[in-house]
Design a protein around this motif. Structure first.
Motif, PDB file in Angstrom:
ATOM      1  N   GLU A   1      29.303 -55.005  40.003  1.00  0.00           N
ATOM      2  CA  GLU A   1      29.197 -56.413  39.632  1.00  0.00           C
ATOM      3  C   GLU A   1      30.567 -57.027  39.403  1.00  0.00           C
ATOM      4  O   GLU A   1      31.486 -56.363  38.921  1.00  0.00           O
TER       5      GLU A   1
ATOM      6  N   ILE B   1      32.162 -60.543  37.639  1.00  0.00           N
ATOM      7  CA  ILE B   1      31.910 -61.717  36.809  1.00  0.00           C
ATOM      8  C   ILE B   1      32.832 -62.842  37.272  1.00  0.00           C
ATOM      9  O   ILE B   1      34.036 -62.641  37.428  1.00  0.00           O
TER      10      ILE B   1
ATOM     11  N   ARG C   1      28.160 -57.670  43.543  1.00  0.00           N
ATOM     12  CA  ARG C   1      27.081 -58.554  43.095  1.00  0.00           C
ATOM     13  C   ARG C   1      27.704 -59.560  42.136  1.00  0.00           C
ATOM     14  O   ARG C   1      28.380 -59.180  41.181  1.00  0.00           O
TER      15      ARG C   1
ATOM     16  N   VAL D   1      27.944 -62.119  39.169  1.00  0.00           N
ATOM     17  CA  VAL D   1      27.339 -62.463  37.886  1.00  0.00           C
ATOM     18  C   VAL D   1      28.078 -63.703  37.397  1.00  0.00           C
ATOM     19  O   VAL D   1      29.297 -63.672  37.220  1.00  0.00           O
ATOM     20  N   TRP D   2      27.357 -64.790  37.199  1.00  0.00           N
ATOM     21  CA  TRP D   2      27.968 -66.067  36.848  1.00  0.00           C
ATOM     22  C   TRP D   2      28.150 -66.181  35.343  1.00  0.00           C
ATOM     23  O   TRP D   2      27.209 -65.989  34.579  1.00  0.00           O
ATOM     24  N   ALA D   3      29.360 -66.496  34.924  1.00  0.00           N
ATOM     25  CA  ALA D   3      29.671 -66.690  33.501  1.00  0.00           C
ATOM     26  C   ALA D   3      29.778 -68.180  33.203  1.00  0.00           C
ATOM     27  O   ALA D   3      30.269 -68.954  34.034  1.00  0.00           O
TER      28      ALA D   3
ATOM     29  N   CYS E   1      28.285 -61.264  29.824  1.00  0.00           N
ATOM     30  CA  CYS E   1      27.854 -60.882  31.181  1.00  0.00           C
ATOM     31  C   CYS E   1      28.132 -59.419  31.518  1.00  0.00           C
ATOM     32  O   CYS E   1      27.662 -58.926  32.550  1.00  0.00           O
TER      33      CYS E   1
ATOM     34  N   THR F   1      27.946 -55.587  31.972  1.00  0.00           N
ATOM     35  CA  THR F   1      26.928 -54.530  32.002  1.00  0.00           C
ATOM     36  C   THR F   1      27.634 -53.234  32.409  1.00  0.00           C
ATOM     37  O   THR F   1      28.812 -53.260  32.784  1.00  0.00           O
TER      38      THR F   1
ATOM     39  N   THR G   1      29.491 -53.600  35.737  1.00  0.00           N
ATOM     40  CA  THR G   1      30.592 -54.547  35.902  1.00  0.00           C
ATOM     41  C   THR G   1      31.851 -53.809  36.313  1.00  0.00           C
ATOM     42  O   THR G   1      32.239 -52.822  35.697  1.00  0.00           O
TER      43      THR G   1
END
Length: 186
Positions: free
Chosen positions: A45, A47, A66, A68-70, A87, A89, A92
């Motif tokens: 992921e 961010i 992937r 991930v939008w912050a 965000c 995980t 990340t």
């Protein structure tokens, strides 16, 4: 290429306080290189701020990350360590910080968070050349710094242009070979 490019890269390093700068055709190419050199595994992921230009995100998506939008801070329009931390995980791998509209994100806090979680950091400083954060230039805190010289940016080459800065010496040695398809070091 040639002596003028070398001089430009050297002077850029002197101005920003970085050790390795590579002139490219545009900032998107710099983001593409950062994504390629990050070597994502499937499911990793990244961010990225929910408010940015598409070029800040899609090179990483194309390389398998992937997104991930912050959230952004409503006053500065940039992400913060707090919005990033929500965000994170176990999957990340990277944070892309976009310094937007001449606003520099609070990089010392973001870098402390990244180090705590062993995350790569890309700084998209396309709209923040010359912005200082606690006495250090935007784009010089992370593993990669990306700058633009597009005609709509702070400093222009009257068309396109970009620079990628890197912190890691090993990666800095790879980039010239990529530019010459592996034929020579420079």
């Amino acid at each position: 290429q040639g002596s003028y490019q070398q001089k430009f890269q050297q002077r850029f390093c002197e101005y920003t306080g970085t050790r390795h700068a590579f002139a490219l055709n545009n900032a998107t190419a710099a983001l593409e290189l950062a994504a390629q050199l990050s070597q994502f595994d499937e499911g990793d992921e990244e961010i990225i701020p929910g408010h940015t230009f598409t070029a800040s995100a899609y090179p990483f998506l194309k390389k398998g990350a992937r997104i991930v939008w912050a959230d952004i801070d409503l006053n500065t329009r940039v992400i913060t360590a707090e919005t990033i931390e929500r965000c994170i995980t176990p999957k990340t791998r990277m944070i892309v910080v976009v310094h937007l509209y001449g606003y520099g994100a609070e990089m010392p806090d973001i870098m402390e968070l990244a180090q705590r979680h062993n995350l790569l950091v890309v700084e998209d400083a396309a709209q923040a050349l010359g912005v200082e954060i606690e006495g250090q230039m935007a784009g010089t805190f992370g593993d990669f710094g990306v700058y633009s010289f597009h005609s709509h940016k702070n400093i222009s080459t009257l068309g396109e242009g970009g620079i990628l800065t890197v912190r890691d010496e090993r990666i800095a040695n790879i980039i010239p070979m990529l530019g010459h398809n592996g034929h020579c070091a420079f």
